[in-house]
Design a protein around this motif. Sequence first.
Motif, short mmCIF file in Angstrom:
data_model
loop_
_atom_site.label_atom_id
_atom_site.label_comp_id
_atom_site.label_asym_id
_atom_site.label_seq_id
_atom_site.Cartn_x
_atom_site.Cartn_y
_atom_site.Cartn_z
N HIS A 29 0.85 -1.19 0.00
CA HIS A 29 0.00 0.00 0.00
C HIS A 29 0.88 1.23 0.00
CE1 HIS A 29 -0.08 1.89 4.20
NE2 HIS A 29 0.81 0.94 4.30
N TRP A 57 2.27 4.89 0.98
CA TRP A 57 2.37 5.74 2.17
C TRP A 57 2.34 7.19 1.71
CZ3 TRP A 57 1.52 6.31 6.96
CH2 TRP A 57 2.17 7.30 7.71
N GLY A 109 19.31 7.86 7.83
CA GLY A 109 17.88 7.73 8.10
C GLY A 109 17.06 8.39 7.02
N ASP A 110 15.73 8.25 7.15
CA ASP A 110 14.87 8.84 6.13
C ASP A 110 14.99 10.35 6.08
OD1 ASP A 110 13.51 9.41 8.46
OD2 ASP A 110 11.55 8.77 7.68
N ALA A 132 10.92 10.83 3.51
CA ALA A 132 10.18 10.00 4.47
C ALA A 132 9.59 8.75 3.84
CB ALA A 132 9.09 10.84 5.12
N ARG A 133 10.46 7.89 3.41
CA ARG A 133 10.04 6.61 2.85
C ARG A 133 11.00 5.54 3.35
NH1 ARG A 133 6.44 9.35 1.60
NH2 ARG A 133 5.34 9.59 -0.35
N VAL A 134 10.52 4.33 3.48
CA VAL A 134 11.42 3.26 3.88
C VAL A 134 12.52 3.07 2.85
CG1 VAL A 134 9.84 2.03 5.38
CG2 VAL A 134 9.82 1.54 2.95
N GLU A 135 12.21 3.35 1.58
CA GLU A 135 13.25 3.24 0.55
C GLU A 135 14.37 4.24 0.83
OE1 GLU A 135 10.07 3.65 0.06
OE2 GLU A 135 9.31 2.51 -1.64
N ALA A 137 15.11 5.50 3.77
CA ALA A 137 15.83 5.04 4.97
C ALA A 137 16.79 3.92 4.60
CB ALA A 137 14.82 4.57 6.02
C1 LIG Z 1 2.59 5.82 11.04
C2 LIG Z 1 3.67 5.65 9.98
C3 LIG Z 1 3.43 4.80 8.90
C4 LIG Z 1 4.39 4.67 7.88
N1 LIG Z 1 4.11 3.84 6.83
C5 LIG Z 1 4.97 3.79 5.80
C6 LIG Z 1 4.68 2.96 4.66
O1 LIG Z 1 3.64 2.30 4.57
N2 LIG Z 1 5.57 2.94 3.62
C7 LIG Z 1 6.72 3.69 3.66
O2 LIG Z 1 7.51 3.62 2.69
N3 LIG Z 1 7.05 4.44 4.74
C8 LIG Z 1 6.19 4.52 5.80
N4 LIG Z 1 6.50 5.30 6.88
C9 LIG Z 1 7.79 5.98 6.92
C10 LIG Z 1 8.86 4.96 7.39
O3 LIG Z 1 8.42 4.35 8.58
C11 LIG Z 1 10.15 5.73 7.66
O4 LIG Z 1 10.56 6.37 6.46
C12 LIG Z 1 11.28 4.79 8.12
O5 LIG Z 1 10.85 3.99 9.19
C13 LIG Z 1 12.45 5.62 8.58
O6 LIG Z 1 13.46 4.74 9.02
P1 LIG Z 1 14.65 5.27 9.88
O7 LIG Z 1 15.51 4.08 10.17
O8 LIG Z 1 15.27 6.46 9.24
O9 LIG Z 1 13.96 5.81 11.24
P2 LIG Z 1 13.11 5.00 12.31
O10 LIG Z 1 12.43 3.82 11.68
O11 LIG Z 1 12.27 6.03 13.00
O12 LIG Z 1 14.20 4.44 13.28
C14 LIG Z 1 14.87 5.28 14.25
C15 LIG Z 1 15.28 4.38 15.41
O13 LIG Z 1 16.13 5.13 16.31
C16 LIG Z 1 15.69 4.87 17.61
N5 LIG Z 1 16.10 6.01 18.43
C17 LIG Z 1 15.57 7.25 18.44
N6 LIG Z 1 16.22 8.03 19.32
C18 LIG Z 1 17.18 7.26 19.87
C19 LIG Z 1 18.19 7.48 20.87
N7 LIG Z 1 18.37 8.66 21.44
N8 LIG Z 1 19.00 6.46 21.18
C20 LIG Z 1 18.85 5.25 20.60
N9 LIG Z 1 17.92 4.97 19.65
C21 LIG Z 1 17.10 5.96 19.32
C22 LIG Z 1 14.20 4.68 17.53
O14 LIG Z 1 13.71 3.93 18.64
C23 LIG Z 1 14.08 3.89 16.23
O15 LIG Z 1 14.21 2.50 16.42
C24 LIG Z 1 5.60 5.41 7.94
C25 LIG Z 1 5.83 6.25 9.03
C26 LIG Z 1 4.89 6.38 10.03
C27 LIG Z 1 5.16 7.31 11.21
#
Ligand SMILES: Cc1cc2nc3c(=O)[nH]c(=O)nc-3n(C[C@H](O)[C@H](O)[C@H](O)COP(=O)(O)OP(=O)(O)OC[C@H]3O[C@@H](n4cnc5c(N)ncnc54)[C@H](O)[C@@H]3O)c2cc1C
Length: 68
Positions: free
Chosen positions: A15, A17, A42-43, A48-51, A53
């Motif tokens: 689906h 996002w 990170g994203d 703001a996409r898992v891709e 990230a």
């Molecule tokens: C409700 C929601 C639904 C989503 N659905 C989709 C989707 O369907 N498709 C899509 O492509 N994208 C989706 N996204 C976006 C996607 O989740 C993000 O783009 C992706 O998860 C970002 O990954 P990241 O590793 O950069 O950050 P995150 O996944 O946020 O990971 C950051 C990590 O760091 C940890 N952290 C934070 N602060 C600290 C600290 N001080 N010390 C240690 N650890 C810490 C957190 O606990 C977390 O585990 C969604 C986002 C949200 C909010």
Amino acid sequence: MLTGLQEAPSYLAAHRWRYALVEETAGEPFLYDEARAIGACGDWCLGARVEAAFDSGDGLGAAIAGRA
Ligand SMILES: Cc1cc2nc3c(=O)[nH]c(=O)nc-3n(C[C@H](O)[C@H](O)[C@H](O)COP(=O)(O)OP(=O)(O)OC[C@H]3O[C@@H](n4cnc5c(N)ncnc54)[C@H](O)[C@@H]3O)c2cc1C
């Protein structure tokens, strides 16, 4: 396939996002200070996409491994 797994999934769904939270990206795939051996990814770097990230983390991992 990236994971190397060959098995077909028993369930598959996708689906879109549409509610990205990153409003302004860092404009770089990752940040890495080789001299201090510290990096960030990170994203928020690309969008703001898992891709985004994944690409960010993959890029930093490659840089740390000396493959970038
Ligand atoms: C409700 C929601 C639904 C989503 N659905 C989709 C989707 O369907 N498709 C899509 O492509 N994208 C989706 N996204 C976006 C996607 O989740 C993000 O783009 C992706 O998860 C970002 O990954 P990241 O590793 O950069 O950050 P995150 O996944 O946020 O990971 C950051 C990590 O760091 C940890 N952290 C934070 N602060 C600290 C600290 N001080 N010390 C240690 N650890 C810490 C957190 O606990 C977390 O585990 C969604 C986002 C949200 C909010």
